[in-house]
Design a protein around this motif. Structure first.
Motif, PDB file in Angstrom:
ATOM      1  N   PRO A  64       0.835  -1.206   0.000  1.00 53.56           N
ATOM      2  CA  PRO A  64       0.000   0.000   0.000  1.00 53.56           C
ATOM      3  C   PRO A  64       0.865   1.250   0.000  1.00 53.56           C
ATOM      4  O   PRO A  64       1.955   1.266   0.573  1.00 53.56           O
ATOM      5  CB  PRO A  64      -0.793  -0.132   1.308  1.00 53.56           C
ATOM      6  N   GLN A 112       1.041   0.547   7.493  1.00 53.58           N
ATOM      7  CA  GLN A 112       1.775   1.725   7.036  1.00 53.58           C
ATOM      8  C   GLN A 112       3.234   1.675   7.492  1.00 53.58           C
ATOM      9  O   GLN A 112       4.151   1.969   6.723  1.00 53.58           O
ATOM     10  CB  GLN A 112       1.102   2.993   7.566  1.00 53.58           C
ATOM     11  N   ASN A 348      -8.913  -1.775  -3.069  1.00 52.03           N
ATOM     12  CA  ASN A 348      -7.637  -1.436  -3.708  1.00 52.03           C
ATOM     13  C   ASN A 348      -7.806  -0.726  -5.036  1.00 52.03           C
ATOM     14  O   ASN A 348      -6.823  -0.225  -5.590  1.00 52.03           O
ATOM     15  CB  ASN A 348      -6.810  -2.699  -3.915  1.00 52.03           C
ATOM     16  N   ARG A 427     -10.275   4.387  -5.222  1.00 51.65           N
ATOM     17  CA  ARG A 427      -9.928   3.573  -4.060  1.00 51.65           C
ATOM     18  C   ARG A 427     -10.687   4.065  -2.834  1.00 51.65           C
ATOM     19  O   ARG A 427     -11.089   5.227  -2.743  1.00 51.65           O
ATOM     20  CB  ARG A 427      -8.425   3.625  -3.801  1.00 51.65           C
ATOM     21  N   HIS A 429     -10.604   3.220   1.637  1.00 49.10           N
ATOM     22  CA  HIS A 429     -10.034   2.424   2.722  1.00 49.10           C
ATOM     23  C   HIS A 429     -11.029   1.349   3.138  1.00 49.10           C
ATOM     24  O   HIS A 429     -12.238   1.561   3.155  1.00 49.10           O
ATOM     25  CB  HIS A 429      -9.700   3.328   3.912  1.00 49.10           C
TER      26      HIS A 429
END
Length: 894
Positions: A64, A112, A348, A427, A429
């Motif tokens: 990501p 992340q 995605n 996209r 989340h």
């Protein structure tokens, strides 16, 4: 090589959306493929530059992107770096294993932080994979990595074995590496696939589990942002926060209140920052008061997966930002409707073209069933979902403005086409999508899912076109199936479910297509019942793809079991029943019963004429395949005559530029070459090629197939080097358009090796076929007919290069596999018997060659007929070897 594409009339896929007959054909050897003097063989090939050298560093996986204003989180990094430096210092680990694990709840930034290490890694190899839902993706990604780096023992035959090969390579290599395993749901399950310790490699994983780890793994607890990190993030991202000395808490800064109310959850803070950034008239203090409103905490719609209070924050901030978007939108309800559609697709990335393509947009914005449809055609109206109030009647410009608003408030993001992406993507989340789905009114969920599926279907390109878009659409169909399953099976199985499975096979992933339809068959039986039309359709496609992957007898068995159920449920004259008869005949022919295939198609043809009419597409398809199997059983001139008559009717009914008309021209040229008019075949293929380029385009698989066969017949006409040059140029285009693992690409490698051998590069032919065989086993499996054909021709060329005993041994090893897979009477099995006898004679066992050829001739006459080219070739070689054994009369006959 015959033109086995959809236009050629090969058996069709039956699905909810009409699919023309003849889209796919089971593989098999070309007729007349006996390998011996006086006969011709169609081979397949590889070239040395198909598999380029590994270029380091190598990055693999869908990592990501880092969020805007990403916080480096130095305290967590210090713990990670300490663990890396100390290695085995942490207790509660199993000996001889290493790795570091980031632990925390959803939305706190584990992925992340892991992504930041991956993106900054200077390692020679970095692999990103996920263990969400088990270890299947880990094994698949490891297997792919093993193939990419050429790990010893990774031959593509067994995915798990290939993944093990990667683990062995990681343990033994002197290169540096990083493996990231994201979203581990069960640490114990992943242990079997955890790389062993290495001085230059390490493992980084993320998980929501809270459990002790074994030696060699240090647990680093990743919680929400610290106060300092949360405050710094808001100051970097959000507007309206003043500069001040000291901490936000000490100075009474509103960032402290916002961060506290959102639990310092990184995901929720990103929504809050977007809201403040886009609403300069609302102060952070006012925003904090909005967050504190009791009605903003929607406890009744919390997900049931134990996400604690973080989901409340996500729901709250999503709805606050959505309120801001709705206040600015020109069409009431549009933003919520667009968000609800996007939330049901792949987080995605869903294609931005869903909101611009006219057909896809019409599927999303069109009206529901009219009152007269519900009264006069109740079953038809059931298939039309209710209109979505916020989307009905809107146009593309309004939706474009809405998507920009959603992007501004961080509810969705839009990534336009660029250097690294062929598609524009929208996209969202995953937690934002979950929040949107959870807050969608119950009565709107079914029409949202069905219309989203309708839009995906409208956007689906034809077979052979835009593989990147097809892959994206399959990912979206899979994501939608996961979150909206009941809706996609009511009132029936949505057509997109069938399109996704067929698309897998048409892009070369034939094994995946077979497995997909096995799962879909089980699902339709469970949800719709064994006699539902969609269940029968799923069974049909499962049978077909079993045949495509090489299990031809399994396809015959399943189609034979399906046919009486279709007759009972649909009736003997239903088009699907007739299609099953058609494909059952085809598969029986591929399984070796070539005369039975011709007889069954001959019996089917009058029924199709009676039920559908002489000019119906399926009737013309039956004529096409009847001509093909008559040619295979030895009536080659009959095949030419029937195809010539068919071509005239197709031009009249379909037109000269219809793909089926072009395909008949293709196969008519082929059979003319087989019957002996080699130059005629060259001339017809050469005339066909510009028409296919004009109608279908230069990169269409059917166009590439015509180039393939033009090169082949040029070689047969004596221009061997021309065949090599054309096939080599074609291979480059096939790799670019279809990919290196597509069945047609592998087939071209096979034939390129053959013509290189004919041109005098015999050892090169052996080497290329050996490399091809490894790839075919990996991609198609060891029992696929094309894999067996490569083994056959590899044995032949080894004999030609001088390894006569090696040829005998390989043909002897191949024969029982061909009997097991194809049956004793299949032409390819008979061909292997022919060549085994020939090379035994070359190795000195002359009497053995005579005995085997005599037995073979009897079987060929029984199966193929006395005038079949293969039977005549066997008679020729039998006479020759009888002469070698001392029978002068037979020598004279030879």
């Amino acid at each position: 090589m015959e033109d086995k594409d959809s236009a050629s009339g090969v058996p069709r896929f039956v699905g909810r959306r009409t699919v023309r007959a003849g889209e796919v054909a089971v593989g098999g050897d070309a007729p007349g493929s006996a390998l011996a003097p006086g006969s011709r063989v169609v081979n397949r090939t590889t070239v040395n530059n198909v598999l380029p050298e590994v270029r380091w560093p190598l990055r693999m996986g869908a990592v990501p992107p880092l969020a805007s204003s990403f916080q480096p989180r130095p305290s967590l990094r210090a713990l990670v770096e300490a663990a890396r430096a100390d290695g085995q210092d942490v207790v509660l680990a199993q000996p001889a294993e290493s790795g570091r694990v980031l632990v925390g709840e959803g939305g706190v930034g584990k992925s992340q932080l892991a992504a930041s290490y991956y993106l900054a890694s200077g390692a020679d190899l970095a692999v990103w994979t996920t263990a969400k839902g088990g270890t299947g993706q880990v094994v698949a990604d490891f297997a792919e990595a093993a193939g990419r780096i050429r790990a010893p023992g990774a031959d593509g035959e067994d995915e798990r074995a290939d993944a093990r090969a990667l683990l062995e390579w990681l343990q033994a290599t002197d290169r540096s590496w990083l493996v990231v395993i994201d979203d581990v749901e069960d640490l114990d399950q992943v242990l079997d696939w955890w790389p062993c310790p290495h001085p230059r490699g390490w493992v980084l994983a993320t998980t929501r589990q809270r459990k002790a780890l074994a030696a060699g793994r240090t647990r680093v607890d990743v919680d929400v942002f610290t106060e300092a990190e949360a405050h710094a993030y808001l100051h970097q991202r959000a507007a309206g926060l003043p500069d001040h000395p000291g901490t936000c808490s000490d100075c009474g800064c509103s960032a402290a209140s916002v961060a506290s109310l959102l639990g310092r959850l990184p995901l929720a803070l990103s929504h809050a920052a977007a809201y403040l950034d886009n609403n300069g008239d609302i102060t952070p203090a006012a925003y904090a008061r909005m967050l504190a409103e009791p009605g903003r905490i929607l406890a009744e719609v919390l997900p049931g997966d134990g996400a604690d209070g973080y989901a409340r924050a996500v729901h709250t901030t999503m709805l606050i930002n959505l309120d801001a978007v709705q206040a600015q939108e020109a069409h009431p309800g549009l933003a919520r409707a667009v968000l609800d559609i996007v939330a049901r697709l792949d987080p995605n990335g869903s294609p931005a073209a869903l909101w611009t393509d006219p057909e896809a947009l019409a599927a999303l914005t069109g009206p529901g069933p009219r009152w007269w449809q519900r009264l006069s055609r109740p079953r038809t109206s059931r298939a039309i979902p209710r209109a979505i109030p916020g989307l009905r009647g809107v146009h593309a410009d309004q939706i474009r403005a809405c998507l920009l608003l959603l992007d501004r408030y961080s509810l969705t993001t839009h990534q336009p086409p660029g250097e690294n992406e062929d598609l524009g993507l929208v996209r969202i989340h995953a937690l934002t999508a979950r929040a949107a789905r959870d807050t969608t009114p119950e009565k709107q969920r079914h029409p949202l899912a069905r219309r989203a599926a309708d839009a995906l279907l409208a956007l689906w390109p034809d077979h052979g076109r835009d593989p990147v878009l097809q892959q994206t659409l399959r990912a979206n169909a899979a994501a939608m199936h996961e979150v909206t399953t009941p809706a996609l099976y009511h009132p029936d199985a949505h057509t997109v479910l069938f399109e996704a499975g067929t698309s897998l096979g048409q892009t070369g992933q034939v094994t995946a297509a077979r497995d997909y339809y096995r799962t879909l068959t089980d699902a339709t039986i469970h949800r719709l019942g064994p006699d539902h039309h969609d269940t029968l359709t799923a069974r049909y496609n499962l049978a077909w793809w079993r045949g495509v992957v090489g299990d031809v007898q399994g396809a015959v068995d399943e189609l034979a079991a399906l046919l009486p159920d279709q007759i009972r449920v649909l009736g003997p004259d239903h088009p699907d029943t007739l299609s099953t008869r058609h494909n059952l005949a085809w598969c029986r022919g591929e399984a070796g019963d070539v005369q039975g295939a011709a007889n069954e198609l001959a019996a089917l043809l009058p029924d199709r004429v009676r039920v559908l009419g002489p000019d119906h597409h399926d009737t013309l398809t039956a004529r096409y395949n009847l001509a093909r199997w008559r040619g295979v059983v030895g009536d080659v001139q009959g095949a030419v005559d029937e195809l010539a008559a068919l071509l005239s009717d197709q031009i009249r009914v379909l037109g000269p530029d219809h793909p089926d008309t072009l395909s008949t021209r293709h196969n008519l040229a082929w059979w003319r070459g087989v019957v002996g008019d080699v130059q005629g075949a060259v001339d017809e293929f050469a005339a066909l090629l510009p028409d296919r380029i004009r109608v279908l385009g230069p990169d269409h698989p059917y166009t590439l197939s015509t180039r393939h066969n033009l090169a082949r017949w040029r070689g047969e006409a004596g221009d061997v080097q021309g065949a090599v040059d054309e096939l080599a140029a074609l291979l480059t285009d096939q790799i670019r358009v279809l990919g290196p693992d597509h069945q047609n690409t592998l087939s071209n490698r096979h034939n390129l090796a053959r013509w290189r051998g004919e041109a005098g590069h015999v050892q090169g032919a052996v080497d290329e076929l050996a490399a091809l065989l490894s790839d075919q086993i990996r991609v198609l499996g060891p029992d696929h007919p094309d894999t067996l054909s490569t083994r056959h021709n590899l044995a032949w060329w080894r004999g030609v290069v001088g390894d006569v005993q090696g040829a005998v041994d390989e043909f002897a090893a191949l024969l029982p596999d061909r009997i097991r897979v194809l049956g004793p009477d299949h032409p390819s099995t008979l061909s292997t018997r022919h060549n085994l006898a020939r090379w035994r004679g070359e190795a000195g066992d002359v009497q053995g060659a005579v005995d085997e050829l005599a037995a073979l001739l009897s079987d060929q006459i029984r199966v193929l007929g006395p005038d079949h080219p293969d039977a005549l070739s066997t008679r020729h070689h039998l006479a020759r070897w009888r002469g070698q054994a001392g029978d002068a009369a037979s020598a004279a006959e030879a």
